[in-house]
Write an enzyme that holds these catalytic residues in place. Structure first.
Site, PDB file in Angstrom:
ATOM      1  N   GLY A 302      12.913 -20.133 -34.867  1.00  0.00           N
ATOM      2  CA  GLY A 302      12.226 -19.003 -34.247  1.00  0.00           C
ATOM      3  C   GLY A 302      12.321 -17.677 -34.954  1.00  0.00           C
ATOM      4  O   GLY A 302      11.672 -16.723 -34.533  1.00  0.00           O
ATOM      5  N   GLU A 344      17.479 -24.331 -36.657  1.00  0.00           N
ATOM      6  CA  GLU A 344      16.324 -25.072 -37.201  1.00  0.00           C
ATOM      7  C   GLU A 344      15.200 -24.136 -37.641  1.00  0.00           C
ATOM      8  O   GLU A 344      14.110 -24.142 -37.061  1.00  0.00           O
ATOM      9  CB  GLU A 344      15.746 -25.985 -36.112  1.00  0.00           C
ATOM     10  CG  GLU A 344      16.654 -27.077 -35.662  1.00  0.00           C
ATOM     11  CD  GLU A 344      16.169 -27.754 -34.386  1.00  0.00           C
ATOM     12  OE1 GLU A 344      16.702 -28.812 -34.067  1.00  0.00           O
ATOM     13  OE2 GLU A 344      15.268 -27.210 -33.704  1.00  0.00           O
ATOM     14  N   PRO A 345      15.426 -23.318 -38.647  1.00  0.00           N
ATOM     15  CA  PRO A 345      14.350 -22.423 -39.080  1.00  0.00           C
ATOM     16  C   PRO A 345      13.223 -23.188 -39.771  1.00  0.00           C
ATOM     17  O   PRO A 345      13.481 -24.130 -40.519  1.00  0.00           O
ATOM     18  CB  PRO A 345      15.062 -21.514 -40.090  1.00  0.00           C
ATOM     19  CG  PRO A 345      16.177 -22.361 -40.630  1.00  0.00           C
ATOM     20  CD  PRO A 345      16.628 -23.220 -39.479  1.00  0.00           C
ATOM     21  N   ARG A 388      -4.292 -19.883 -37.212  1.00  0.00           N
ATOM     22  CA  ARG A 388      -3.371 -18.994 -36.489  1.00  0.00           C
ATOM     23  C   ARG A 388      -4.055 -17.724 -35.995  1.00  0.00           C
ATOM     24  O   ARG A 388      -3.699 -17.192 -34.948  1.00  0.00           O
ATOM     25  CB  ARG A 388      -2.157 -18.655 -37.360  1.00  0.00           C
ATOM     26  CG  ARG A 388      -1.325 -19.894 -37.700  1.00  0.00           C
ATOM     27  CD  ARG A 388       0.029 -19.549 -38.295  1.00  0.00           C
ATOM     28  NE  ARG A 388       0.914 -18.945 -37.329  1.00  0.00           N
ATOM     29  CZ  ARG A 388       1.142 -17.671 -37.201  1.00  0.00           C
ATOM     30  NH1 ARG A 388       0.572 -16.820 -38.029  1.00  0.00           N
ATOM     31  NH2 ARG A 388       1.936 -17.212 -36.262  1.00  0.00           N
ATOM     32  N   TYR A 392      -3.648 -17.537 -32.155  1.00  0.00           N
ATOM     33  CA  TYR A 392      -2.602 -16.614 -31.663  1.00  0.00           C
ATOM     34  C   TYR A 392      -2.935 -15.150 -31.914  1.00  0.00           C
ATOM     35  O   TYR A 392      -2.046 -14.302 -31.793  1.00  0.00           O
ATOM     36  CB  TYR A 392      -1.267 -16.873 -32.373  1.00  0.00           C
ATOM     37  CG  TYR A 392      -0.847 -18.307 -32.514  1.00  0.00           C
ATOM     38  CD1 TYR A 392      -0.520 -19.070 -31.406  1.00  0.00           C
ATOM     39  CD2 TYR A 392      -0.748 -18.895 -33.771  1.00  0.00           C
ATOM     40  CE1 TYR A 392      -0.106 -20.384 -31.549  1.00  0.00           C
ATOM     41  CE2 TYR A 392      -0.337 -20.211 -33.913  1.00  0.00           C
ATOM     42  CZ  TYR A 392      -0.026 -20.943 -32.798  1.00  0.00           C
ATOM     43  OH  TYR A 392       0.382 -22.243 -32.945  1.00  0.00           O
ATOM     44  N   CYS A 419     -18.693 -23.143 -38.315  1.00  0.00           N
ATOM     45  CA  CYS A 419     -19.685 -22.790 -37.311  1.00  0.00           C
ATOM     46  C   CYS A 419     -18.991 -22.364 -36.029  1.00  0.00           C
ATOM     47  O   CYS A 419     -18.948 -23.141 -35.059  1.00  0.00           O
ATOM     48  CB  CYS A 419     -20.606 -23.963 -37.058  1.00  0.00           C
ATOM     49  SG  CYS A 419     -21.821 -24.012 -38.334  1.00  0.00           S
ATOM     50  N   GLU A 420     -18.442 -21.195 -36.042  1.00  0.00           N
ATOM     51  CA  GLU A 420     -17.646 -20.720 -34.910  1.00  0.00           C
ATOM     52  C   GLU A 420     -17.429 -19.234 -35.142  1.00  0.00           C
ATOM     53  O   GLU A 420     -16.908 -18.854 -36.185  1.00  0.00           O
ATOM     54  CB  GLU A 420     -16.311 -21.484 -34.943  1.00  0.00           C
ATOM     55  CG  GLU A 420     -15.274 -21.023 -33.990  1.00  0.00           C
ATOM     56  CD  GLU A 420     -15.196 -21.926 -32.757  1.00  0.00           C
ATOM     57  OE1 GLU A 420     -15.614 -23.090 -32.827  1.00  0.00           O
ATOM     58  OE2 GLU A 420     -14.731 -21.413 -31.734  1.00  0.00           O
ATOM     59  N   TYR A 449       2.784 -23.148 -40.995  1.00  0.00           N
ATOM     60  CA  TYR A 449       1.823 -23.367 -39.910  1.00  0.00           C
ATOM     61  C   TYR A 449       0.375 -23.063 -40.297  1.00  0.00           C
ATOM     62  O   TYR A 449      -0.432 -22.695 -39.454  1.00  0.00           O
ATOM     63  CB  TYR A 449       2.229 -22.559 -38.666  1.00  0.00           C
ATOM     64  CG  TYR A 449       3.612 -22.903 -38.172  1.00  0.00           C
ATOM     65  CD1 TYR A 449       3.901 -24.172 -37.690  1.00  0.00           C
ATOM     66  CD2 TYR A 449       4.643 -21.965 -38.216  1.00  0.00           C
ATOM     67  CE1 TYR A 449       5.183 -24.496 -37.253  1.00  0.00           C
ATOM     68  CE2 TYR A 449       5.928 -22.289 -37.784  1.00  0.00           C
ATOM     69  CZ  TYR A 449       6.180 -23.556 -37.306  1.00  0.00           C
ATOM     70  OH  TYR A 449       7.444 -23.881 -36.881  1.00  0.00           O
TER      71      TYR A 449
HETATM   72  N1  LLP Z   1      12.845 -26.183 -33.599  1.00  0.00           N
HETATM   73  C1  LLP Z   1      12.009 -26.526 -32.608  1.00  0.00           C
HETATM   74  C2  LLP Z   1      12.468 -27.419 -31.553  1.00  0.00           C
HETATM   75  C3  LLP Z   1      10.704 -26.041 -32.588  1.00  0.00           C
HETATM   76  O1  LLP Z   1       9.881 -26.402 -31.604  1.00  0.00           O
HETATM   77  C4  LLP Z   1      10.275 -25.177 -33.618  1.00  0.00           C
HETATM   78  C5  LLP Z   1       8.917 -24.668 -33.619  1.00  0.00           C
HETATM   79  C6  LLP Z   1      11.171 -24.852 -34.635  1.00  0.00           C
HETATM   80  C7  LLP Z   1      12.455 -25.359 -34.593  1.00  0.00           C
HETATM   81  C8  LLP Z   1      10.810 -23.964 -35.782  1.00  0.00           C
HETATM   82  O2  LLP Z   1      10.414 -22.701 -35.368  1.00  0.00           O
HETATM   83  P1  LLP Z   1      10.192 -21.536 -36.448  1.00  0.00           P
HETATM   84  O3  LLP Z   1      11.538 -21.204 -37.072  1.00  0.00           O
HETATM   85  O4  LLP Z   1       9.264 -22.029 -37.482  1.00  0.00           O
HETATM   86  O5  LLP Z   1       9.630 -20.416 -35.664  1.00  0.00           O
HETATM   87  N2  LLP Z   1       2.385 -23.024 -34.630  1.00  0.00           N
HETATM   88  C9  LLP Z   1       3.098 -21.823 -34.233  1.00  0.00           C
HETATM   89  C10 LLP Z   1       4.562 -22.028 -34.172  1.00  0.00           C
HETATM   90  C11 LLP Z   1       4.925 -23.183 -33.297  1.00  0.00           C
HETATM   91  C12 LLP Z   1       6.352 -23.473 -33.422  1.00  0.00           C
HETATM   92  C13 LLP Z   1       6.691 -24.708 -32.693  1.00  0.00           C
HETATM   93  N3  LLP Z   1       8.054 -25.023 -32.768  1.00  0.00           N
HETATM   94  C14 LLP Z   1       2.738 -20.702 -35.179  1.00  0.00           C
HETATM   95  O6  LLP Z   1       1.932 -20.927 -36.056  1.00  0.00           O
HETATM   96  O7  LLP Z   1       3.210 -19.582 -35.041  1.00  0.00           O
END
Ligand code: LLP
Length: 492
Positions: A302, A344-345, A388, A392, A419-420, A449
Site C-alpha cells: 500500500g 507486501e509492497p 487507471r 480511479y 471508442c470510449e 498496475y
Molecule cells: N498485498 C495485498 C493483499 C494486496 O491486495 C495488494 C494490492 C498489495 C499487497 C500491493 O499493494 P501496493 O503496494 O501495490 O499498493 N489496481 C490498483 C491497486 C490495487 C491494489 C490491489 N491490492 C491501482 O492501480 O492503484
C-alpha cells in the site's frame, strides 16, 4: 522518428498560435496565472520547466540527452520505439532492483526478523521476478497465472505466498504440489477446501488468516471504523477472524502461522498502518490466550508513490522503523514474543521504474466556451494499456520525449485511440504548442498496475515491456501482435 510540423489550420477550430485559451501574453508565460482551469496543474513558468523531468516522479536514470530526447537506463525513447514498436513500456532494471533492495535493507535494518514480498499483481514477468528475488525479496501471487510466472522464473516455491479470495481447487492443488510457502486464508470455505486438498496431498500447508481490521486507507487519509463490507478478509468485529483462526488450527493438514492485513493502496499517511498493526497484535494476544500462537504478522502493501510533483510519498526506512517500533511496543505490552514481520509492497517497488512511450497521432483543439481551449492529443494506446485514469481518476505526468521544445505551453488532454470518451491517459497537462503527429510522449510512473491491468479492448494489441539498463534494451514481454489476438479465434 521525424515529427511533421502542424499548420494551425490542421488542429481544427479555433486556430490559435498556441492553444492555452488565449493568445500569448505580451509579457510572456509568467502571466499565465490568469488561466484558471479546474483540475489542471499550474501552467509551467517557462519552457525549461515544461521540458524538465522531476526526479521524484520519473525513473532516477531518466534524462534529456543532448538534443533533448529522453532516455531511461541509457536507452533513448526514439531507439526504444524503433526496436520495440509504439507504445512501449520501458522498465529501468536498476531502479526495480534498488527499490527491492532498499525495502529489504530498510526492514533488515530494524534489527527484527522481517520478510518482504513483492506483490506480483503490480507487474509480473519472469525477468522481474528474477530481478526482485535476486535482491532478497520474495513474491506474493494471487492467481494460478501469477504462480506459474514466478515458478517459471525459478523462484523457490517456499519464497512464494499465495493470496486470493477465490483460489480454485486446481490452483490450490498446483500450489500444494510445488510446495508454496504460505497461504493467506480469505474465507472459512477456503479453510475446508485447502484443508482437504492438503490432506489428500499428504502435506501441511502454512497459513495466515487475512483479517479485516476496520481500517481503510487511501492516499492522504485513512478511516478507522468498520470497513468490513468488502470481499476481502475475515472481520475482527463479528468474530469471523477468530473462528477462522480456530478452524485452521484445528485441522491437522493446516498450520496456523500468522495473521495478515492489507488496508489499501497508494497510501501517504502512516497512521492507517499503525492502527492496523495495533489491532493485529491485539488480536494475536487474544488468540494467544486461547493457546493459538501467532508467529508472523503480515501488514500487506500500500505504500504510495509520486505520480505528479505534488505527491509526497512516505520514506520506506522511516515507515519500517515506525511499524517495527509499534509492533515491538504492542507485543511487549501484551507479553507476546516478537513475530516475523512481513510486508507486501507492489507499486512502491516497480511503479516509478516504468514509463510508457506513445506516439502522437492526431491533435484537436476544442473551444471550452469560456475563452479557453483544450487540446486533445491522441496517442496510439490508451485505456487498454493504462486503465487507471478512467478507473480511479489517477493523475499522471507526461512529457514530450523525442525532443525538447521552446514553444509555449498549451493545455492538453492526452487521450487514447479507443471508442470510449473516458479513454483518457492524462486528464490535464501542459505540452509544448508545437506538438505534432509523430512526436513521442512519455508518461511517467506507469510501472505498476498499467501493463498488468491491460486489455485488448478494440482488438488493440498490448504493448511490449522492455527492460533498460546501461544503454541496453531487453525484452521483458514482447509486444502483442494482431496475429496473437487472431490465434484465439478458430474462425479467423
Ligand atoms: N498485498 C495485498 C493483499 C494486496 O491486495 C495488494 C494490492 C498489495 C499487497 C500491493 O499493494 P501496493 O503496494 O501495490 O499498493 N489496481 C490498483 C491497486 C490495487 C491494489 C490491489 N491490492 C491501482 O492501480 O492503484
Amino acid at each position: 522518428m521525424g515529427s511533421r510540423q502542424l499548420r494551425d489550420s490542421d488542429r481544427g477550430c479555433p486556430t490559435r498560435p498556441y492553444a492555452v485559451g488565449m493568445p500569448a501574453h505580451p509579457a510572456g508565460p509568467r502571466h499565465s496565472d490568469v488561466i484558471d482551469i479546474h483540475g489542471a496543474p499550474p501552467r509551467p513558468l517557462d519552457t525549461a520547466e515544461l521540458n524538465h523531468l522531476d526526479a521524484a516522479v520519473w525513473p532516477t536514470s531518466a534524462r534529456r540527452e543532448p538534443g533533448g530526447v529522453v532516455s531511461v537506463g541509457g536507452v533513448d525513447v526514439v531507439t526504444a520505439v524503433r526496436e520495440a514498436g509504439s507504445p512501449v513500456v520501458l522498465l529501468d532494471q536498476d531502479q526495480v532492483r534498488s527499490a527491492a533492495r532498499g525495502y529489504a535493507r530498510s526492514y533488515d535494518a530494524t534489527g527484527t526478523p522481517t520478510r518482504v514480498y513483492y506483490a506480483g499483481k503490480a507487474f509480473l514477468s519472469t525477468a522481474v521476478a528474477r530481478w526482485i528475488t535476486d535482491e532478497g525479496v520474495d513474491i506474493d501471487v494471487c492467481t494460478g497465472g501469477e504462480l506459474e510466472v514466478a515458478l517459471r522464473a525459478g523462484v523457490t516455491p517456499d519464497r512464494i505466498l499465495f493470496h486470493g479470495n477465490n483460489k480454485s481447487e486446481a490452483e490450490l492443488i498446483r500450489a500444494l504440489e510445488v510446495g508454496v510457502g504460505r497461504y493467506v486464508i480469505d474465507s472459512c470455505l477456503e479453510i475446508a477446501r485447502l484443508g482437504a486438498l492438503a490432506q489428500d496431498a499428504g502435506v501441511v500447508a502454512d497459513c495466515l488468516v487475512r483479517v479485516t481490521v476496520g481500517v481503510e486507507a487511501h492516499t492522504h487519509e485513512f478511516i478507522a471504523t468498520a470497513h468490513e463490507d468488502q470481499k476481502f478478509g475475515l472481520a475482527l468485529t463479528d468474530g469471523s477472524a477468530r473462528e477462522a483462526a480456530r478452524r485452521v488450527a484445528a485441522l491437522p493438514s493446516l498450520n496456523l502461522v500468522g495473521l495478515h492485513s492489507h488496508i489499501g493502496s497508494q497510501i501517504f499517511d502512516p497512521a492507517g498502518f499503525e492502527v492496523a498493526a495495533r489491532r493485529l497484535v491485539g488480536f494475536a494476544a487474544e488468540l494467544a490466550a486461547e493457546g493459538l500462537s501467532i508467529r508472523e504478522l503480515n501488514l500487506g502493501g500500500g505504500m504510495g508513490i509520486a505520480y505528479t510533483s505534488a505527491d509526497d510519498p512516505l520514506d520506506v526506512a522511516d515507515m519500517a522503523a515506525a511499524i517495527v517500533s509499534i509492533v515491538r511496543h504492542e507485543c511487549d505490552r501484551a507479553d507476546l514474543p516478537l513475530p516475523l514481520l512481513c510486508v507486501e509492497p507492489g507499486r512502491a517497488i516497480i511503479g516509478q521504474a516504468g514509463i510508457t512511450v506513445y506516439t502522437v497521432g492526431t491533435i484537436k483543439a476544442i473551444d471550452l466556451g469560456n475563452g479557453l481551449t483544450r487540446t486533445f492529443v491522441s496517442v496510439d494506446g490508451g485505456m487498454s494499456d493504462n486503465i487507471r485514469t478512467a478507473l480511479y481518476d489517477a493523475e499522471y505526468t507526461v512529457a514530450l520525449a523525442n525532443r525538447e521544445s521552446d514553444a509555449e505551453p498549451m493545455l492538453c488532454r492526452v487521450v487514447g485511440k479507443h471508442c470510449e470518451s473516458g479513454d483518457i491517459v492524462v486528464r490535464d497537462c501542459w505540452l509544448p504548442a508545437d506538438l505534432a503527429p509523430g512526436d513521442l510522449l512519455a508518461v511517467a510512473a506507469t510501472g505498476a498496475y498499467c501493463r498488468s491491468m491491460a486489455s485488448n479492448y478494440n482488438q488493440v494489441p498490448r504493448p511490449g515491456v522492455m527492460g533498460v539498463q546501461d544503454g541496453h534494451l531487453e525484452t521483458v514481454l514482447r509486444r502483442e501482435t494482431i496475429d496473437d489476438l487472431l490465434s484465439l479465434d478458430p474462425g479467423a
